[in-house]
Design an enzyme around this catalytic site. Structure first.
Site, PDB file in Angstrom:
ATOM      1  N   VAL A 131      31.370  50.080  38.548  1.00 17.94           N
ATOM      2  CA  VAL A 131      30.947  50.625  37.256  1.00 17.94           C
ATOM      3  C   VAL A 131      31.494  49.782  36.110  1.00 17.94           C
ATOM      4  O   VAL A 131      31.075  49.933  34.964  1.00 17.94           O
ATOM      5  CB  VAL A 131      31.419  52.090  37.099  1.00 17.94           C
ATOM      6  CG1 VAL A 131      30.751  52.973  38.117  1.00 17.94           C
ATOM      7  CG2 VAL A 131      32.938  52.205  37.217  1.00 17.94           C
ATOM      8  N   SER A 133      33.528  45.645  35.495  1.00 17.04           N
ATOM      9  CA  SER A 133      34.114  44.442  36.085  1.00 17.04           C
ATOM     10  C   SER A 133      34.744  43.612  34.977  1.00 17.04           C
ATOM     11  O   SER A 133      34.038  43.022  34.159  1.00 17.04           O
ATOM     12  CB  SER A 133      33.037  43.629  36.813  1.00 17.04           C
ATOM     13  OG  SER A 133      33.575  42.449  37.364  1.00 17.04           O
ATOM     14  N   ALA A 134      36.073  43.587  34.946  1.00 21.73           N
ATOM     15  CA  ALA A 134      36.790  42.889  33.882  1.00 21.73           C
ATOM     16  C   ALA A 134      37.510  41.665  34.430  1.00 21.73           C
ATOM     17  O   ALA A 134      37.335  41.287  35.595  1.00 21.73           O
ATOM     18  CB  ALA A 134      37.777  43.846  33.213  1.00 21.73           C
ATOM     19  N   SER A 135      38.343  41.052  33.597  1.00 18.26           N
ATOM     20  CA  SER A 135      38.965  39.778  33.974  1.00 18.26           C
ATOM     21  C   SER A 135      40.030  39.941  35.045  1.00 18.26           C
ATOM     22  O   SER A 135      40.279  39.004  35.811  1.00 18.26           O
ATOM     23  CB  SER A 135      39.582  39.117  32.739  1.00 18.26           C
ATOM     24  OG  SER A 135      40.490  39.991  32.116  1.00 18.26           O
ATOM     25  N   ILE A 136      40.659  41.089  35.124  1.00 21.15           N
ATOM     26  CA  ILE A 136      41.743  41.288  36.090  1.00 21.15           C
ATOM     27  C   ILE A 136      41.309  42.136  37.277  1.00 21.15           C
ATOM     28  O   ILE A 136      41.731  41.893  38.409  1.00 21.15           O
ATOM     29  CB  ILE A 136      42.966  41.913  35.388  1.00 21.15           C
ATOM     30  CG1 ILE A 136      43.655  40.846  34.532  1.00 21.15           C
ATOM     31  CG2 ILE A 136      43.963  42.502  36.385  1.00 21.15           C
ATOM     32  CD1 ILE A 136      44.847  41.343  33.755  1.00 21.15           C
ATOM     33  N   ALA A 137      40.480  43.129  37.050  1.00 25.81           N
ATOM     34  CA  ALA A 137      40.114  44.043  38.132  1.00 25.81           C
ATOM     35  C   ALA A 137      38.717  44.593  37.895  1.00 25.81           C
ATOM     36  O   ALA A 137      38.125  44.398  36.830  1.00 25.81           O
ATOM     37  CB  ALA A 137      41.128  45.181  38.210  1.00 25.81           C
ATOM     38  N   LYS A 153      40.395  51.323  40.975  1.00 22.85           N
ATOM     39  CA  LYS A 153      40.516  50.030  40.308  1.00 22.85           C
ATOM     40  C   LYS A 153      41.153  49.044  41.276  1.00 22.85           C
ATOM     41  O   LYS A 153      42.242  49.301  41.799  1.00 22.85           O
ATOM     42  CB  LYS A 153      41.366  50.175  39.047  1.00 22.85           C
ATOM     43  CG  LYS A 153      41.448  48.923  38.193  1.00 22.85           C
ATOM     44  CD  LYS A 153      42.129  49.230  36.863  1.00 22.85           C
ATOM     45  CE  LYS A 153      42.121  48.015  35.936  1.00 22.85           C
ATOM     46  NZ  LYS A 153      42.729  48.329  34.621  1.00 22.85           N
ATOM     47  N   ASP A 288      44.936  49.315  24.203  1.00 21.22           N
ATOM     48  CA  ASP A 288      43.616  48.729  24.478  1.00 21.22           C
ATOM     49  C   ASP A 288      42.539  49.772  24.195  1.00 21.22           C
ATOM     50  O   ASP A 288      41.652  50.012  25.014  1.00 21.22           O
ATOM     51  CB  ASP A 288      43.552  48.265  25.940  1.00 21.22           C
ATOM     52  CG  ASP A 288      42.574  47.118  26.137  1.00 21.22           C
ATOM     53  OD1 ASP A 288      42.098  46.551  25.133  1.00 21.22           O
ATOM     54  OD2 ASP A 288      42.273  46.779  27.295  1.00 21.22           O
TER      55      ASP A 288
END
Length: 519
Positions: A131, A133-137, A153, A288
């Site tokens: 759902v 998708s970011a830079s770390i997880a 996550k 954040d």
């Protein structure tokens, strides 16, 4: 610990990143800024050799193209127009922390390797499509074997090594930049990167994120308009975190919120007050709070997710922050100026009265107006001109707070364009000051401080030569890595080789791109 990476490796990386920045027009502002050191300007010219730059720079796209660590760095620099310029900072605020997802089979392997059991023994249902998708997880929807709806996550495989490599080069570049002196020294880039490393290492460990979420949930339990999901500790480790699923509308979907019957004015005020409660009352805040990390539930509760980046400010700094906000709200610029001197943000050789007048010049145009009628650019220009005029050094411990304040203001303004941040924050801040700094609080603080002083007497007697620390809200500066500068070591004799490598690399890259028709 001194990096074992050779300077030529750092230079090659910087040159590669520089060419990406150049192709997006992102070096133009750095090269034209009067405070940019001549050496940096020369490197910018080398990096853009042979590239065709767009008329309008796109800093966010450039950082996105460089990679995950650059995305995080770009989000940090978005709060530093004094470092990167107003145009770049404004553009970097649009930087989205979104990457292509990792294949589900690799995600399955990460989970099973972490818990040493099959995926099916942990979750009865697991959606292979993420759902987010970011830079770390990346995050997947799932149902535990007990029937609990959760979000899972999972850290990207190998991302920790990639971040370590890139941050190593950031530190090397920051050390050389700061050694150039002048404006670069005042802006303290080494401490900025040191803080960035600490924030990133915390974000890479999902157990730390889970602990932060749990702590914030406890702190905000008495606020019915704000919610933090509960952690499933049995399914949480350094590479995997499981927490309650949040059913709600993304706070960025304003039209959907209105259609669902939510009050935009009330939502925006609740968001601002939730942030103030965290930052001022608790000293521990979600750092954040962008639109993608906030949801609105059916009952109007704002639910937060993604607790990888959290901020802390100590008790004294919170007192000063509250008084600064209250002073700006009421127009008491003299008190705001005094606080800056008490906190040692402004060197003592400057005049309190002159600083108060400078603050008035920035603050008066903002008071009593909605955010929609304010020029944020002019305001930031004025504030950062003050920092330069009064020799104020960067306060790294406040960077996350500044970043979060910008985010919260942006989301609150999106919900309610007519919001007046001063009017919304004023009642909370004045009530907190009355509760914390009133006669009863002062008496309690006095008793507590007297107890601390009595406990120190034996040590003071034994060490009469010890010097008490100066008064100030900033914590001691963190230890910085020992980085050998090229011109202070044996590398000095070979500096011309690196310069030649950089120039040759730039020329070769330009020729190759030109031949391929990319440039």
């Amino acid at each position: 610990m001194e990096s074992l990476t050779r300077p030529v490796t750092h230079i090659v990386r910087l040159l590669k990143w520089g060419r990406i920045l150049a192709r997006h027009g992102a070096l133009r502002g750095i090269e034209s800024a009067p405070q940019t050191p001549p050496g940096v300007k020369r490197l910018c010219r080398i990096a853009r050799l042979g590239t065709i730059q767009p008329k309008i720079p796109d800093y966010a796209a450039a950082f996105q193209a460089i990679g995950p660590a650059a995305v995080k760095l770009g989000q940090t620099l978005a709060t530093r127009p004094d470092l990167v310029g107003e145009e770049a900072a404004h553009n970097l605020l649009t930087l989205q922390d979104a990457l292509a997802p990792v294949a589900f089979e690799r995600i399955r392997q990460e989970i099973e390797a972490t818990f040493e059991v099959p995926l099916e023994s942990l979750y009865s249902e697991f959606d292979p499509e993420p759902v987010g998708s970011a830079s770390i997880a990346q995050v997947h929807r799932a149902v535990t074997t007990e029937g609990r709806k959760v979000a899972v996550k999972v850290r990207r495989p190998g991302i920790d090594k990639q971040f370590a490599r890139d941050i190593d080069t950031y530190e090397w570049a920051a050390a050389h930049l700061e050694a150039l002196g002048g404006e670069a020294t005042r802006l303290r880039p080494r401490e900025v990167i040191a803080n960035f490393r600490r924030w990133t290492l915390r974000e890479l460990d999902l157990r730390r994120e889970a602990a932060s979420a749990s702590e914030l949930r406890d702190a905000m339990v008495g606020v019915p308009t704000y919610e933090v999901p509960e952690i499933d500790w049995d399914r949480t480790a350094s590479r995997v975190m499981t927490l309650d699923w949040i059913d709600g509308i993304k706070i960025s979907h304003r039209e959907q919120l209105i259609a669902a019957g939510h009050d935009m004015e009330k939502l925006s005020a609740n968001l601002v007050n939730a942030f103030l409660r965290q930052a001022i009352a608790e000293g521990f805040f979600h750092a954040d709070m962008h639109q993608g990390n906030l949801f609105v539930k059916a009952d109007g509760t704002i639910a937060a997710v993604d607790f990888g980046i959290m901020g802390r400010i100590n008790r004294q700094a919170r007192y000063w922050l509250a008084e600064i906000l209250y002073g700006l709200t009421t127009g008491n610029y003299r008190r705001v100026a005094e606080i800056h001197f008490e906190a040692q943000y402004v060197p003592a050789y400057h005049s309190v009265e002159e600083f108060a007048t400078a603050l008035r010049a920035v603050g008066e145009p903002m008071r009593g107006k909605p955010v929609s009628e304010l020029s944020v650019g002019q305001m930031l220009d004025g504030l950062f001109a003050i920092t330069r005029d009064f020799d104020m050094q960067t306060q790294p411990h406040l960077l996350l707070l500044q970043k979060t304040m910008v985010m919260v203001e942006g989301v609150a303004t999106m919900l309610n364009p007519k919001i007046n941040m001063w009017n919304v924050s004023g009642p909370f801040v004045s009530e907190w000051i009355r509760d914390e700094l009133g006669p009863e609080a002062a008496l309690a603080d006095g008793i507590r401080e007297q107890g601390k002083t009595l406990a120190l007497i034996p040590d003071i007697i034994r060490r009469l030569d010890a010097q008490l620390p100066r008064k100030g809200a900033a914590p001691p500066a963190p230890p910085l890595p020992d980085i050998a500068l090229m011109w202070d070591t044996g590398e000095k004799k070979r500096w011309w080789r690196y310069a030649l490598t950089a120039i040759a690399g730039a020329a070769a890259g330009a020729a190759a791109l030109w031949a391929l028709g990319i440039n």
